[in-house]
Design a protein around this motif. Structure first.
Motif, PDB file in Angstrom:
ATOM      1  N   GLU A 148       0.856  -1.076  -0.040  1.00 53.58           N
ATOM      2  CA  GLU A 148      -0.050   0.051   0.208  1.00 53.58           C
ATOM      3  C   GLU A 148       0.964   1.267  -0.091  1.00 53.58           C
ATOM      4  OE1 GLU A 148      -3.893   1.732   2.425  1.00 53.58           O
ATOM      5  OE2 GLU A 148      -2.607  -0.087   3.113  1.00 53.58           O
ATOM      6  N   LYS A 149       0.501   2.335  -0.595  1.00 57.11           N
ATOM      7  CA  LYS A 149       1.257   3.504  -0.994  1.00 57.11           C
ATOM      8  C   LYS A 149       0.462   4.550  -0.152  1.00 57.11           C
ATOM      9  CE  LYS A 149       2.526   3.762  -4.991  1.00 57.11           C
ATOM     10  NZ  LYS A 149       2.749   4.194  -6.382  1.00 57.11           N
ATOM     11  N   VAL A 150       1.184   5.701   0.481  1.00 56.13           N
ATOM     12  CA  VAL A 150       0.421   6.974   0.722  1.00 56.13           C
ATOM     13  C   VAL A 150       1.290   8.202   0.160  1.00 56.13           C
ATOM     14  CG1 VAL A 150      -0.431   6.052   2.948  1.00 56.13           C
ATOM     15  CG2 VAL A 150       1.920   7.114   2.742  1.00 56.13           C
ATOM     16  N   TYR A 158      -1.830  11.472   2.762  1.00 56.31           N
ATOM     17  CA  TYR A 158      -3.089  11.132   2.196  1.00 56.31           C
ATOM     18  C   TYR A 158      -2.972   9.881   1.362  1.00 56.31           C
ATOM     19  CZ  TYR A 158      -3.050  15.974   3.289  1.00 56.31           C
ATOM     20  OH  TYR A 158      -2.939  17.114   3.761  1.00 56.31           O
ATOM     21  N   LYS A 159      -4.241   9.332   1.330  1.00 53.15           N
ATOM     22  CA  LYS A 159      -4.488   7.894   0.517  1.00 53.15           C
ATOM     23  C   LYS A 159      -4.170   8.194  -0.894  1.00 53.15           C
ATOM     24  CE  LYS A 159      -7.463   5.742   4.023  1.00 53.15           C
ATOM     25  NZ  LYS A 159      -8.617   5.037   4.213  1.00 53.15           N
ATOM     26  N   THR A 160      -4.359   9.214  -1.250  1.00 49.73           N
ATOM     27  CA  THR A 160      -4.200   9.157  -2.805  1.00 49.73           C
ATOM     28  C   THR A 160      -3.556  10.513  -3.125  1.00 49.73           C
ATOM     29  OG1 THR A 160      -6.201  10.686  -3.156  1.00 49.73           O
ATOM     30  CG2 THR A 160      -6.354   8.200  -3.022  1.00 49.73           C
ATOM     31  N   LYS A 161      -3.106  10.669  -4.423  1.00 44.93           N
ATOM     32  CA  LYS A 161      -2.252  11.795  -4.857  1.00 44.93           C
ATOM     33  C   LYS A 161      -3.143  12.808  -5.065  1.00 44.93           C
ATOM     34  CE  LYS A 161       0.863  13.444  -8.345  1.00 44.93           C
ATOM     35  NZ  LYS A 161       1.652  12.905  -9.331  1.00 44.93           N
ATOM     36  N   GLU A 184       5.784   3.893   0.108  1.00 46.98           N
ATOM     37  CA  GLU A 184       5.139   2.535   0.582  1.00 46.98           C
ATOM     38  C   GLU A 184       5.177   2.343   2.075  1.00 46.98           C
ATOM     39  OE1 GLU A 184       6.870  -0.698  -1.544  1.00 46.98           O
ATOM     40  OE2 GLU A 184       7.161   0.434  -3.353  1.00 46.98           O
ATOM     41  N   LEU A 185       4.036   1.912   2.290  1.00 42.84           N
ATOM     42  CA  LEU A 185       3.779   1.302   3.877  1.00 42.84           C
ATOM     43  C   LEU A 185       4.619   0.133   4.216  1.00 42.84           C
ATOM     44  CD1 LEU A 185       0.032   2.335   4.326  1.00 42.84           C
ATOM     45  CD2 LEU A 185       2.029   3.668   5.004  1.00 42.84           C
TER      46      LEU A 185
END
Length: 79
Positions: A3-5, A27-30, A59-60
């Motif tokens: 998952e990416k933030v 943030y969860k999204t760009k 990346e988490l």
């Protein structure tokens, strides 16, 4: 896949201290980070440096700083 933030910073060049970094948010999204820029861009300081916004994907669950660090003495800075 990890998952990416998206981390939003504002960076201002600073002659005395190299750069002045402010963490605005994560943030969860760009798209979420871009929306945050619109919300703060007219605030004092940010409006004076409108090109200072930076969005960095992270990346988490991953180490992002894997090396140690050192210190710079005042003598090294003034030389």
């Amino acid at each position: 896949m990890r998952e990416k933030v998206f981390v939003l910073y504002h960076v201002r060049p600073d002659d005395e201290y190299a750069d002045d970094f402010k963490l605005i948010g994560i943030y969860k999204t760009k798209r979420g980070a871009t929306a945050a820029i619109k919300r703060v861009a007219d605030q004092p300081g940010f409006r004076d440096y409108p090109l200072g916004f930076e969005i960095h994907p992270y990346e988490l669950g991953k180490d992002h700083w894997t090396e140690g660090f050192g210190f710079v003495s005042d003598d090294e800075i003034s030389n």
